[in-house]
Design a protein around this motif. Sequence first.
Motif, PDB file in Angstrom:
ATOM      1  N   ILE A  67     -40.553 -16.420 -21.286  1.00 31.29           N
ATOM      2  CA  ILE A  67     -39.571 -16.920 -22.256  1.00 31.29           C
ATOM      3  C   ILE A  67     -38.168 -16.545 -21.810  1.00 31.29           C
ATOM      4  N   LYS A  68     -37.207 -17.207 -22.426  1.00 34.52           N
ATOM      5  CA  LYS A  68     -35.809 -16.865 -22.237  1.00 34.52           C
ATOM      6  C   LYS A  68     -35.261 -16.317 -23.543  1.00 34.52           C
ATOM      7  N   VAL A  69     -34.424 -15.285 -23.428  1.00 37.68           N
ATOM      8  CA  VAL A  69     -33.739 -14.683 -24.570  1.00 37.68           C
ATOM      9  C   VAL A  69     -32.259 -14.723 -24.253  1.00 37.68           C
ATOM     10  N   GLN A  72     -22.287 -14.595 -28.275  1.00 38.18           N
ATOM     11  CA  GLN A  72     -20.985 -13.997 -28.011  1.00 38.18           C
ATOM     12  C   GLN A  72     -20.612 -12.914 -29.019  1.00 38.18           C
ATOM     13  N   ASN A  73     -21.126 -13.026 -30.251  1.00 35.98           N
ATOM     14  CA  ASN A  73     -20.713 -12.083 -31.289  1.00 35.98           C
ATOM     15  C   ASN A  73     -21.567 -10.812 -31.329  1.00 35.98           C
ATOM     16  N   THR A  74     -22.418 -10.590 -30.345  1.00 33.02           N
ATOM     17  CA  THR A  74     -23.245  -9.393 -30.329  1.00 33.02           C
ATOM     18  C   THR A  74     -22.573  -8.276 -29.536  1.00 33.02           C
ATOM     19  N   ASP A  75     -22.912  -7.044 -29.917  1.00 27.82           N
ATOM     20  CA  ASP A  75     -22.398  -5.878 -29.196  1.00 27.82           C
ATOM     21  C   ASP A  75     -23.383  -5.396 -28.134  1.00 27.82           C
ATOM     22  N   GLU A  76     -24.540  -6.050 -28.056  1.00 27.84           N
ATOM     23  CA  GLU A  76     -25.589  -5.645 -27.118  1.00 27.84           C
ATOM     24  C   GLU A  76     -25.191  -5.993 -25.679  1.00 27.84           C
ATOM     25  N   VAL A  77     -25.644  -5.173 -24.749  1.00 25.72           N
ATOM     26  CA  VAL A  77     -25.434  -5.402 -23.325  1.00 25.72           C
ATOM     27  C   VAL A  77     -26.767  -5.893 -22.734  1.00 25.72           C
ATOM     28  N   PRO A  78     -26.755  -6.961 -21.938  1.00 23.65           N
ATOM     29  CA  PRO A  78     -28.011  -7.524 -21.433  1.00 23.65           C
ATOM     30  C   PRO A  78     -28.918  -6.509 -20.719  1.00 23.65           C
ATOM     31  N   GLU A  79     -28.338  -5.614 -19.938  1.00 25.39           N
ATOM     32  CA  GLU A  79     -29.142  -4.636 -19.209  1.00 25.39           C
ATOM     33  C   GLU A  79     -29.832  -3.660 -20.168  1.00 25.39           C
ATOM     34  N   GLU A  80     -29.143  -3.290 -21.245  1.00 24.21           N
ATOM     35  CA  GLU A  80     -29.743  -2.381 -22.234  1.00 24.21           C
ATOM     36  C   GLU A  80     -30.863  -3.079 -23.002  1.00 24.21           C
ATOM     37  N   VAL A  81     -30.655  -4.342 -23.354  1.00 22.53           N
ATOM     38  CA  VAL A  81     -31.696  -5.115 -24.031  1.00 22.53           C
ATOM     39  C   VAL A  81     -32.913  -5.224 -23.121  1.00 22.53           C
ATOM     40  N   ALA A  82     -32.680  -5.432 -21.834  1.00 22.21           N
ATOM     41  CA  ALA A  82     -33.783  -5.547 -20.876  1.00 22.21           C
ATOM     42  C   ALA A  82     -34.600  -4.257 -20.822  1.00 22.21           C
ATOM     43  N   CYS A 106     -43.285  -5.391 -20.785  1.00 21.64           N
ATOM     44  CA  CYS A 106     -43.070  -6.669 -20.095  1.00 21.64           C
ATOM     45  C   CYS A 106     -42.125  -6.428 -18.921  1.00 21.64           C
ATOM     46  N   GLN A 107     -41.804  -7.491 -18.211  1.00 18.95           N
ATOM     47  CA  GLN A 107     -40.855  -7.383 -17.111  1.00 18.95           C
ATOM     48  C   GLN A 107     -39.753  -8.414 -17.271  1.00 18.95           C
ATOM     49  N   VAL A 108     -38.528  -7.962 -17.132  1.00 15.34           N
ATOM     50  CA  VAL A 108     -37.395  -8.873 -17.140  1.00 15.34           C
ATOM     51  C   VAL A 108     -37.224  -9.340 -15.698  1.00 15.34           C
ATOM     52  N   VAL A 109     -37.477 -10.620 -15.490  1.00 11.31           N
ATOM     53  CA  VAL A 109     -37.482 -11.185 -14.148  1.00 11.31           C
ATOM     54  C   VAL A 109     -36.066 -11.443 -13.662  1.00 11.31           C
ATOM     55  N   GLN A 110     -35.187 -11.847 -14.591  1.00 10.70           N
ATOM     56  CA  GLN A 110     -33.843 -12.247 -14.179  1.00 10.70           C
ATOM     57  C   GLN A 110     -32.875 -12.074 -15.336  1.00 10.70           C
ATOM     58  N   ILE A 111     -31.654 -11.659 -15.006  1.00 14.96           N
ATOM     59  CA  ILE A 111     -30.567 -11.621 -15.984  1.00 14.96           C
ATOM     60  C   ILE A 111     -29.409 -12.401 -15.378  1.00 14.96           C
ATOM     61  N   ILE A 112     -29.038 -13.486 -16.050  1.00 16.81           N
ATOM     62  CA  ILE A 112     -27.875 -14.260 -15.623  1.00 16.81           C
ATOM     63  C   ILE A 112     -26.918 -14.297 -16.804  1.00 16.81           C
ATOM     64  N   GLY A 113     -25.779 -13.660 -16.664  1.00 21.40           N
ATOM     65  CA  GLY A 113     -24.823 -13.609 -17.758  1.00 21.40           C
ATOM     66  C   GLY A 113     -25.445 -12.941 -18.966  1.00 21.40           C
ATOM     67  N   ILE A 137     -28.271 -14.276 -20.483  1.00 19.71           N
ATOM     68  CA  ILE A 137     -29.605 -14.866 -20.628  1.00 19.71           C
ATOM     69  C   ILE A 137     -30.605 -14.026 -19.840  1.00 19.71           C
ATOM     70  N   LEU A 138     -31.691 -13.636 -20.514  1.00 13.31           N
ATOM     71  CA  LEU A 138     -32.743 -12.850 -19.889  1.00 13.31           C
ATOM     72  C   LEU A 138     -34.005 -13.705 -19.765  1.00 13.31           C
ATOM     73  N   VAL A 139     -34.661 -13.619 -18.632  1.00 12.76           N
ATOM     74  CA  VAL A 139     -35.959 -14.256 -18.432  1.00 12.76           C
ATOM     75  C   VAL A 139     -36.998 -13.147 -18.485  1.00 12.76           C
ATOM     76  N   VAL A 140     -37.923 -13.240 -19.451  1.00 11.62           N
ATOM     77  CA  VAL A 140     -38.882 -12.168 -19.710  1.00 11.62           C
ATOM     78  C   VAL A 140     -40.296 -12.687 -19.447  1.00 11.62           C
ATOM     79  N   TYR A 141     -41.107 -11.868 -18.759  1.00 12.98           N
ATOM     80  CA  TYR A 141     -42.479 -12.243 -18.413  1.00 12.98           C
ATOM     81  C   TYR A 141     -43.455 -11.136 -18.795  1.00 12.98           C
ATOM     82  N   LYS A 142     -44.568 -11.534 -19.364  1.00 13.79           N
ATOM     83  CA  LYS A 142     -45.668 -10.618 -19.632  1.00 13.79           C
ATOM     84  C   LYS A 142     -46.958 -11.416 -19.617  1.00 13.79           C
ATOM     85  N   PRO A 143     -47.921 -11.024 -18.780  1.00 17.93           N
ATOM     86  CA  PRO A 143     -49.200 -11.744 -18.763  1.00 17.93           C
ATOM     87  C   PRO A 143     -49.897 -11.634 -20.114  1.00 17.93           C
TER      88      PRO A 143
END
Length: 103
Positions: free
Chosen positions: A47-49, A53-63, A72-79, A81-87
Motif C-alpha cells: 500500500i501507499k501512505v 501538508q498540514n501534518t507535523d509528522e516526518v516521513p522517516e519517523e512514520v516509517a 512491515c517494511q517501508v520499501v520506499q519514501i518519496i517526499g 509518500i511511503l510505500v509499505v509492504y508486508k506479506p
Amino acid sequence: MELRGKQKRFLRSEAHHLKPIFQIGKGGLNDAMIHQIGEALEKRELIKVTLLQNTDEVPEEVATVLEKQLACQVVQIIGKILVVYKPSSKEKFQNISTQVRGI
C-alpha cells in the motif's frame, strides 16, 4: 525477512500505479490508524501512505513507527509518500508475496 535489492525494485514497480489509501493529516499517526493500516496490509500486502501538508509528522519517523508496530517494511519514501509492504498471513491474499519470493 529482509528484502533484497531486486525484491525492493519489484515492489517499487508494483506500487508505481497504486493510489495512496491512507492519509495522515493534522491528527497525526494514532493507534486506530496503525490498526487500519495493518488490516489493509493483510489484504493487499502493498500500500501507499501519504502525509498531508498540514501534518507535523516526518516521513522517516512514520516509517520507523510502522515498521516497529506492524512488523512491515517501508520499501520506499518519496517526499511525503511511503510505500509499505508486508506479506499476508492468509494464503488467499498472497499474490505479491509469492512473486517476491520467486525473485
